[in-house]
Each structure stands twice: as structure tokens, then as C-alpha cells.
Design an enzyme around this catalytic site. Sequence first.
Site, short mmCIF file in Angstrom:
data_model
loop_
_atom_site.label_atom_id
_atom_site.label_comp_id
_atom_site.label_asym_id
_atom_site.label_seq_id
_atom_site.Cartn_x
_atom_site.Cartn_y
_atom_site.Cartn_z
N THR A 1 13.47 3.43 6.83
CA THR A 1 13.82 2.33 5.93
C THR A 1 15.02 2.73 5.08
OG1 THR A 1 11.56 1.58 5.90
CG2 THR A 1 12.80 1.11 3.91
N ARG B 1 2.65 -7.86 10.66
CA ARG B 1 2.15 -6.96 9.60
C ARG B 1 3.18 -6.95 8.46
NH1 ARG B 1 5.00 -2.02 7.99
NH2 ARG B 1 3.55 -0.81 6.75
N VAL B 2 2.69 -6.96 7.20
CA VAL B 2 3.60 -7.03 6.05
C VAL B 2 3.85 -5.64 5.49
CG1 VAL B 2 3.86 -7.95 3.71
CG2 VAL B 2 2.93 -9.40 5.53
N SER B 3 5.13 -5.29 5.39
CA SER B 3 5.55 -4.00 4.84
C SER B 3 5.53 -4.03 3.31
CB SER B 3 6.97 -3.75 5.34
OG SER B 3 7.67 -2.91 4.48
N ASP B 4 5.58 -2.86 2.70
CA ASP B 4 5.70 -2.80 1.23
C ASP B 4 7.11 -3.18 0.75
OD1 ASP B 4 6.50 -0.20 2.53
OD2 ASP B 4 7.33 0.10 0.53
N THR C 1 10.08 4.37 0.30
CA THR C 1 9.93 4.43 1.75
C THR C 1 8.64 5.18 2.05
OG1 THR C 1 10.96 5.14 3.83
CG2 THR C 1 11.36 6.53 1.91
N GLY C 2 8.15 5.05 3.28
CA GLY C 2 6.91 5.73 3.63
C GLY C 2 5.96 4.75 4.30
N GLY D 1 3.76 1.82 4.34
CA GLY D 1 3.67 0.65 3.46
C GLY D 1 2.29 0.45 2.87
#
Length: 280
Positions: free
Chosen positions: A155, A183-186, A204-205, A207
Site C-alpha cells: 500500500t 472485502r473492505v480494506s482499512d 499499512t499492514g 487491514g
Amino acid sequence: MKLIIHGGFFSESSTNQETKKAKQDALSEIVVLGHDYLKTHTALETVVYTVALLEDNELFNAGIGSQIQSDGKVRLSASLMDGNTEKFSGVINVEDVKNPIEVAKDLITYDDRVLSGDGAQNFARKNGHEFFNPITAQRQSEYEAKLNQNNNLGTVGCVALDAEGNLAAATSTGGKGFEIPCRVSDSATVAGNYANQHAGISCTGVGEDIVSNATAAKIVTRVTDGFSLKDACDKSFAELKAFDGFAGVIGITSSGEIYHCDSHPYMVWASFDVNLQVFN
Ligand code: ASP
């Protein structure tokens, strides 16, 4: 004036010195361009400009070169927060656009500021963002070989403090790779990207870990309540450890404290403070 950017994580399994060096070189070029831009633009304009440059570089998992979801489609998420007005805008799982961060920028003037899927794509088209397929040959062959399960995270994000003392943060991602479609990322939530007049943070990482920890909003709130950025990050990362969370952050405060930290030492980042620094 200060600027810090990240190019996401390398997982242990995918660390490749040559790619890492290429990412560091790209970050050092982009942080210099971003810092030059900041001399004549606001923090908000600068984080959009800088994240768009990162999206345009196929080494990173954002914009072109993004990871492919398990159904073979790329869905992009990006968000933006203006520390001055405390307005947050973003797109979640938008398809076929080149620079999702620029779609997020266009949304910041609207009442409805976070759009997902088809709604985000329709908004993008109405606002002049033409069709663009972000799948590269490299990502396609990784997808076909099913090699990219939860590795090669990358990211991108940027936090800037401008000459007027205003902060902004922007983050953009192609997600984890091979995830369940939609799927929803952070990255387009306040857990992954947050700024106010006191601090700005981009994460980053993984989510799901970042959302569970509410990382970006929590760190900014702690700085607002009087913590130093380092102490706010350390406390928030100690809480992440409780469930072995995997995250990295970059941040700047209004007093000019600039800091990065990660739960696992693989995040690539660069900052332009007084001098250029590039590390992972
Ligand atoms: N945070 C992103 C996500 O979970 C991935 C990343 O940072 O590399 O979608």
C-alpha cells in the site's frame, strides 16, 4: 514543511533485495518531488499529488500494479483527510480507474464523501476519470500462479505539514491480494488514514488488524490529548501486540515531530524533513 511517505510492507516470505532497493529508489525520488510540490501547495494538495505518483508506479500495490482479488478483479481503495477542516473522503473497491486518490479528492467537496463499488465508479466517470485497467503482466502472472496469498503487501501513503502549519494524510491500496471479492480494506477508513490540526497518520499492514486497533484515529487522538507522536505510536502498537497485529504507520504532528513505526520491520518509507531519509 515536512513530508513522509510509505510504500507498504514486505512480508518475510517475499523479501527480495532487488525489489526492495527499487522501491527505496522510487520512494526517494517521489519524496523529493512531493517536497518540492509542498513549497508552493497546501498539505492537502501535496498528499494527493504524492500518492498519485506512488499509484502510478507499478512497484507498489496501489493504482497500477495493484493486487488482484480472488475473482480476478482489481478493486482499489483510497482516502484523504484534511487536518484543517477535518473532512475525510474516500473510495472503496472502485474498479477501472487510474488514480483512486484523485477520485477521493473530488469527493471532498461533497456532502456524501465516501463511495463504494459501482457508485464510486459512476462518480469517477462523471468527474472525468476515464477507464483504466490497472492489471500489470506481473500481477496477472502472480495471480495465475496463485503466488500472492497475503504477501508482497505494498500500500502507499503520505502525510504532509505545509508552510501554513496545516496537516493532511492520504492512503491508497489494492488490498491484500486474493481476498474475498469486495472485502473492505482499512485504507479508506479512519483506522487507516486520519488527520486533524494536531497530527496526521497513514497506515499499512493487515487491514483487519488496523481496524480492530483503530490505529490512525487512535494515534491522532492521543497526540491531540497531549501525547508525543512517538509515545502515541508506542502505546497504540503495544495494544496491537495483544492480538499480534501487523501494521506500520507514518506520521507528522503540527509541531513538526515526524515518526514512523511498524510491528514487523519490513515497511519501506521515506521522509523529507531537513534532509532526505529513506529506510525500511
Ligand atoms: N492495509 C491494506 C489492506 O489491508 C494492505 C496493505 O497495507 O498492504 O488492504
